[in-house]
Structure formats: C-alpha cells, structure tokens
Write an enzyme that holds these catalytic residues in place. Structure first.
Site, short mmCIF file in Angstrom:
data_model
loop_
_atom_site.label_atom_id
_atom_site.label_comp_id
_atom_site.label_asym_id
_atom_site.label_seq_id
_atom_site.Cartn_x
_atom_site.Cartn_y
_atom_site.Cartn_z
N GLY A 1 0.81 -1.21 0.00
CA GLY A 1 0.00 0.00 0.00
C GLY A 1 0.84 1.26 0.00
N LEU B 1 0.41 3.67 -2.11
CA LEU B 1 0.77 3.51 -3.52
C LEU B 1 1.27 4.82 -4.13
CD1 LEU B 1 -2.22 1.25 -4.63
CD2 LEU B 1 0.03 0.56 -3.76
N ALA C 1 3.55 6.33 -8.00
CA ALA C 1 3.63 6.08 -9.45
C ALA C 1 4.42 4.81 -9.78
CB ALA C 1 4.25 7.29 -10.14
N HIS D 1 4.16 1.93 -8.14
CA HIS D 1 3.17 0.84 -8.11
C HIS D 1 2.26 0.92 -9.34
CE1 HIS D 1 3.93 1.41 -3.64
NE2 HIS D 1 4.19 0.13 -3.81
N GLY E 1 8.90 -4.48 -8.58
CA GLY E 1 9.77 -3.40 -9.01
C GLY E 1 11.25 -3.75 -8.86
N ASP F 1 13.50 -2.82 -5.52
CA ASP F 1 13.86 -3.83 -4.50
C ASP F 1 14.55 -4.97 -5.24
OD1 ASP F 1 12.62 -2.69 -2.03
OD2 ASP F 1 10.85 -2.78 -3.29
O1 PAF Z 1 7.79 -4.90 -2.08
C1 PAF Z 1 6.85 -4.94 -1.25
O2 PAF Z 1 6.01 -4.03 -1.19
C2 PAF Z 1 6.75 -6.12 -0.30
O3 PAF Z 1 8.00 -6.56 0.09
C3 PAF Z 1 5.90 -7.27 -0.86
C4 PAF Z 1 6.54 -7.88 -2.11
C5 PAF Z 1 4.50 -6.78 -1.20
C6 PAF Z 1 5.79 -8.38 0.18
O4 PAF Z 1 5.19 -7.92 1.35
#
Ligand code: PAF
Length: 280
Positions: A31, A33, A35, A37, A147, A150
């Site tokens: 959450g 959120l 741009a 996402h 993304g 990460d």
């Molecule tokens: O990247 C994230 O937002 C979180 O690590 C994920 C992949 C939703 C897992 O909780």
C-alpha cells in the site's frame, strides 16, 4: 474494481476469471501507492487480461526496531488510485486471514538472500518469501510483477519460484524516479524537506560510480569513493556493493553487474540500485 477481504470470496472471484478463460496478473504491495506501483499495474494490464493488486503490510518482514508501526496506511486513497489505473481486484487480507492462530510455517531462500539487505535486516527476506508464497497460493496468478527498486527482493523471489516449481511468471519492472532521480518509495514520506533535498545524493553517487566502473575504473576504489561521498552528504552507509545481477554474489566476467546501496538519512532507510552496463 472488486475489493475482497476474505479468502473464500477471493477464491470465487479468481475462479470466475479462470472459468472465463482469462489470465490473471498479481501486483503484490504494502500500500501507500505511488507512481512506481501504478507502473506495475500498467505493466500487469499488458501481461494479463485481469489484474489483482494485494495490499498487506506484512509484519513478518519488519525487524523489531523497524517501521512497522509508522508504515503509511492509506487504504481509501489506494483503492481510488487502483480503480483509476484499471485494476480488477483489490485483495486486502487482514493479519488474521494471512497468519491465523497457530501459524508456524516459514519460507527461507538461501544464497541470494544472505548478503546486502539480508545481512542488514535479519529475517526480512524470510518474511517476504513467506508472504509472497502465500499471496501466490491465494491469488494463483499466471504472472506477478515486482519493481527493480527492490532488486534483491526480486532476485529472492525469482530463486524461490524456480526452486519450488511455482507456476507463476515473474516480471521485473524498472524503477520509477522523481525528476531529480530519487527512486520512488513509500518510505520517502518519512523524509523532512531538508532530507528530501539531500536524498538526491544517493542516485547521483550510484550513477557516478556505475559510470566510472563501466569506463574501467578500479572497482574497490570507486566503491570506497561512493561510500565517502555519501557519508560526506550526511548519510550513514549500510552498504554500497557491486554484484552479479543474477546471483548477487561476486561479479563474474562478462555477466551483467548491478550496483546496490542502502543508506540511512535521519530515521529513514533508503535503498537504490543501478545496472553497470559495460561487461568486464
Ligand atoms: O515490495 C513490497 O512491497 C513487499 O515486500 C511485498 C513484495 C508486497 C511483500 O510484502
């Protein structure tokens, strides 16, 4: 967009997609959120007929002294953004739905999860691998999008999907950035206005170091200079490392390489990474 909070309703909704012969993409999120996402959702719409987005702030991936309590939660605004972005389904499980009483199972991916953020945040990638496996089992998507911001998380998930024969295609989506180069992150809201100005030094240091290494400058000296530049700009440096893009281990001649960094600015931890283009 359907908003679903309980597993039987999710199963019914995804079964209806499958019965209609429709493919399903999943964008897992916590959450708040932005741009970045929404770029995942846009890519998901290209990858499958239906798009599910999950929002779950996963307690198992936060360390004891980390920001679980203050992690931004904006359910109503997120739902509006996802409706506008054309998502079909919002999966919003509560903690009791995800980890019912007596929950005792953990997924742990070795190797690729061990250095970098794995070393700096013990247990973090077990928490990620566990919740992502559960999300895959719950939603049963054909494809899932993550993304590249990460980057280690993406590598851990790719390894896990291969190792556990999970029937889902993993797609990595390039990092979205502010105009000045700062990578978009839900945690950027923690930055004070002064810190936000300083934060641009992170992508700059990575860009400069990646360019120098690509031109053939000595790697260790370049990394040391990047660490010094970041410290001088007011960051506390967790790591700045050059790794093999696939294994995240020691770079291998003629394999793609990635430069990854994690730093702290005040109480905010920032991560970023960049490809190092020339092959050596
Ligand atoms: O990247 C994230 O937002 C979180 O690590 C994920 C992949 C939703 C897992 O909780």
């Amino acid at each position: 967009m359907q908003t679903i909070r309980h597993l039987p309703d999710l199963r019914a909704a995804t079964a209806a997609f499958r019965a209609a012969g429709e493919t399903l993409a999943l964008v897992p999120t916590m959450g708040a959120l932005h741009a970045g996402h929404l770029a995942l959702v846009a890519e998901a719409r290209r990858a499958a007929k239906r798009v599910a987005v999950s929002i779950f702030v996963n307690p198992r991936q936060f360390g004891a002294n980390e920001d679980l309590g203050r992690y931004p939660r904006r359910e109503a605004a997120d739902a509006r953004l996802l409706t506008e972005a054309g998502a079909d389904l919002l999966w919003l499980p509560g903690p009791e739905e995800m980890y019912p009483a007596g929950y005792a199972t953990n997924i742990s991916v070795g190797g690729v999860s061990e250095g970098l953020d794995g070393a700096a945040r013990p247990g973090h990638f077990d928490g990620v691998a566990t919740v992502v496996t559960k999300l895959f089992n719950q939603v049963q998507p054909n494809v899932a999008l993550f993304g590249e911001k990460d980057f280690q998380q993406l590598a851990v998930i790719r390894r896990m999907v291969i190792d556990l024969n999970l029937a889902v295609e993993i797609v990595g989506v390039p990092t979205q950035r502010e105009d000045d180069g700062l990578a978009l992150s839900s945690r950027n809201v923690y930055l004070s206005p002064e810190e936000r100005v300083k934060a641009v030094a992170l992508p700059r240091a990575l860009g400069n170091a990646a360019e120098a290494i690509a031109k053939g400058q000595a790697v260790e000296e370049t990394l040391a200079a990047a660490r010094e530049a970041l410290a001088a700009a007011g960051f506390s440096v967790d790591y700045v490392e050059l790794v093999d893009s696939a294994t995240l281990g020691t770079p291998v001649p003629r394999h793609p390489r990635r430069l990854l960094a994690a730093v702290r600015l005040g109480s905010t931890r920032l991560i970023d990474n960049i490809a190092v283009n020339a092959l050596a």
